[in-house]
Design a protein around this motif. Structure first.
Motif, short mmCIF file in Angstrom:
data_model
loop_
_atom_site.label_atom_id
_atom_site.label_comp_id
_atom_site.label_asym_id
_atom_site.label_seq_id
_atom_site.Cartn_x
_atom_site.Cartn_y
_atom_site.Cartn_z
N ASP A 47 0.81 -1.22 0.00
CA ASP A 47 0.00 0.00 0.00
C ASP A 47 0.84 1.27 0.00
O ASP A 47 0.31 2.36 -0.22
CB ASP A 47 -0.96 0.01 1.19
CG ASP A 47 -0.30 -0.28 2.52
OD1 ASP A 47 0.76 -0.95 2.53
OD2 ASP A 47 -0.81 0.16 3.55
N MET A 48 2.14 1.15 0.25
CA MET A 48 3.04 2.31 0.22
C MET A 48 3.90 2.33 -1.04
O MET A 48 4.76 3.18 -1.20
CB MET A 48 3.94 2.30 1.45
CG MET A 48 3.21 2.34 2.78
SD MET A 48 4.36 2.42 4.17
CE MET A 48 3.29 1.96 5.54
N GLN A 49 3.66 1.37 -1.94
CA GLN A 49 4.45 1.27 -3.16
C GLN A 49 3.67 1.78 -4.36
O GLN A 49 2.44 1.80 -4.34
CB GLN A 49 4.88 -0.19 -3.39
CG GLN A 49 5.74 -0.75 -2.27
CD GLN A 49 5.88 -2.26 -2.31
OE1 GLN A 49 6.00 -2.86 -3.37
NE2 GLN A 49 5.87 -2.89 -1.13
N SER A 50 4.38 2.19 -5.40
CA SER A 50 3.71 2.68 -6.61
C SER A 50 3.22 1.50 -7.43
O SER A 50 3.69 0.37 -7.28
CB SER A 50 4.69 3.52 -7.44
OG SER A 50 5.80 2.74 -7.82
N GLU A 66 -1.53 -6.06 -8.65
CA GLU A 66 -1.30 -7.04 -9.72
C GLU A 66 0.09 -6.87 -10.32
O GLU A 66 0.79 -7.86 -10.56
CB GLU A 66 -2.36 -6.89 -10.81
CG GLU A 66 -3.74 -7.32 -10.41
CD GLU A 66 -4.55 -6.23 -9.74
OE1 GLU A 66 -3.97 -5.17 -9.38
OE2 GLU A 66 -5.77 -6.43 -9.56
N GLU A 67 0.48 -5.64 -10.57
CA GLU A 67 1.80 -5.38 -11.15
C GLU A 67 2.91 -5.81 -10.20
O GLU A 67 3.89 -6.43 -10.62
CB GLU A 67 1.93 -3.89 -11.48
CG GLU A 67 1.07 -3.44 -12.64
CD GLU A 67 0.96 -1.92 -12.75
OE1 GLU A 67 0.53 -1.45 -13.82
OE2 GLU A 67 1.29 -1.21 -11.77
N ALA A 68 2.75 -5.50 -8.93
CA ALA A 68 3.77 -5.86 -7.95
C ALA A 68 3.93 -7.37 -7.84
O ALA A 68 5.05 -7.89 -7.79
CB ALA A 68 3.43 -5.26 -6.59
N LEU A 69 2.80 -8.09 -7.81
CA LEU A 69 2.85 -9.54 -7.68
C LEU A 69 3.43 -10.19 -8.92
O LEU A 69 4.21 -11.15 -8.83
CB LEU A 69 1.46 -10.09 -7.39
CG LEU A 69 0.82 -9.69 -6.06
CD1 LEU A 69 -0.59 -10.27 -5.94
CD2 LEU A 69 1.68 -10.15 -4.89
N ASN A 110 12.08 0.31 -3.13
CA ASN A 110 12.18 -1.12 -2.92
C ASN A 110 10.84 -1.77 -3.25
O ASN A 110 9.79 -1.14 -3.20
CB ASN A 110 12.57 -1.41 -1.47
CG ASN A 110 13.15 -2.80 -1.28
OD1 ASN A 110 13.37 -3.54 -2.23
ND2 ASN A 110 13.40 -3.15 -0.03
N ALA A 111 10.88 -3.05 -3.59
CA ALA A 111 9.68 -3.81 -3.91
C ALA A 111 10.01 -5.29 -3.79
O ALA A 111 11.19 -5.68 -3.81
CB ALA A 111 9.19 -3.49 -5.33
#
Length: 303
Positions: A30-33, A37-40, A266-267
């Motif tokens: 929730d703190m990432q851009s 779906e994109e992050a996963l 980071n991600a």
């Protein structure tokens, strides 16, 4: 024309994927851009097929629970961050003024009217309700953070920490600990209250001696990207002595981006960098370590 340093804040490139999939045991989607779906998808392309989404306040904890219900690759934890408790009780700053990053992983600040102990009790009751949900696998991040905390803030933090321990034990969920400059008191409270069966030191920040104390108590130790920092020999020493069955890996994204990308976002897809650094410290191949990390995370969070 873009400035010459525009790349300093760009997302780091995709690392070589892990051959054995692992989990990011602590992240803040929730703190990432970008979208979940994109992050996963990006994480999965790097061999990071599971993430534990961590709540830090009521809004974030609700979001974590909703997101975990919607995505099989996401598990949730819910809590009031140590610095959230004094804000609820005393308002802002209320004995604490915590900037984001540096392992704090907590940046939602804003003016707040003092709510007193009743407001904290009400917030804890909501965390208790969320902790009962099936997709919620842990209670955290909770604990103590003395980085910029006065006496009143410490008192509110400890009261909240003890309540979270009780909630975790009652629901049979993992306890996820945030420990910043408070090692002795965190260990003391855990001993006094009786730690849950599964306890995770998120973004482990102690040394080898503390790692041996945690190991003897059966606490999991989760290492983040700061294990790659030049000045973090204490963390590498801890990685070297921690039992393989108690090791976890995390990003704490968007914070604590591993070297050589420190300062950039980071991600979860960057977990392989930290896994390889840990494997090098322990003198094992990355597949062996990744196999252990995957099994440990599933065991720690009960999924």
């Amino acid at each position: 024309m873009p400035s010459n340093d525009s790349g300093k804040h760009a997302a780091p490139p995709l690392p070589e994927p892990l051959r054995v999939p692992v989990a990011d045991s602590h992240t803040h989607l929730d703190m990432q851009s970008g979208t979940v779906e994109e992050a996963l998808a990006k994480a999965a392309s790097a061999g990071v097929t599971t993430v534990v989404q961590v709540g830090c306040d009521l809004k974030g904890s609700r979001w974590a629970a909703e997101t975990a219900a919607a995505y099989d690759a996401v598990h949730a934890t819910v809590a009031l961050h140590p610095n959230e408790a004094p804000r609820i009780v005393y308002g802002d700053p209320g004995g604490t003024s915590q900037p984001s990053g540096a392992g704090g992983g907590w940046s939602r600040q804003g003016a707040r009217e003092p709510g007193g102990q009743a407001a904290l009790d009400e917030a804890l009751a909501e965390i208790d309700r969320l902790a009962a949900l099936e997709q919620v696998k842990g209670v955290g991040e909770t604990g103590l953070d003395y980085f910029r905390t006065g006496p009143e803030g410490k008192e509110a933090q400890e009261r909240s920490f003890r309540a979270h321990i009780e909630i975790a034990k009652r629901h049979g969920k993992a306890l996820v600990i945030h420990d910043r400059e408070a090692h002795a008191d965190v260990l003391r409270v855990l001993k006094e209250e009786g730690a849950p069966e599964r306890t995770v030191f998120h973004c482990y920040s102690g040394d080898a001696e503390m790692a041996e104390i945690c190991a003897s108590a059966g606490y999991f130790m989760s290492f983040a990207g700061n294990v790659t920092f030049k000045n973090a020999q204490n963390l590498r020493d801890a990685v070297a002595v921690a039992p393989s069955e108690l090791l976890l890996v995390e990003t704490d994204a968007p914070f604590l981006t591993p070297a050589p990308y420190r300062g950039r976002p980071n991600a979860p897809y960057l977990v392989p960098i930290t896994v390889r650094a840990m494997a090098e410290v322990r003198g094992v191949d990355e597949d062996t370590l990744a196999t252990a990390l995957a099994a440990n995370t599933a065991r720690a969070f009960g999924y």
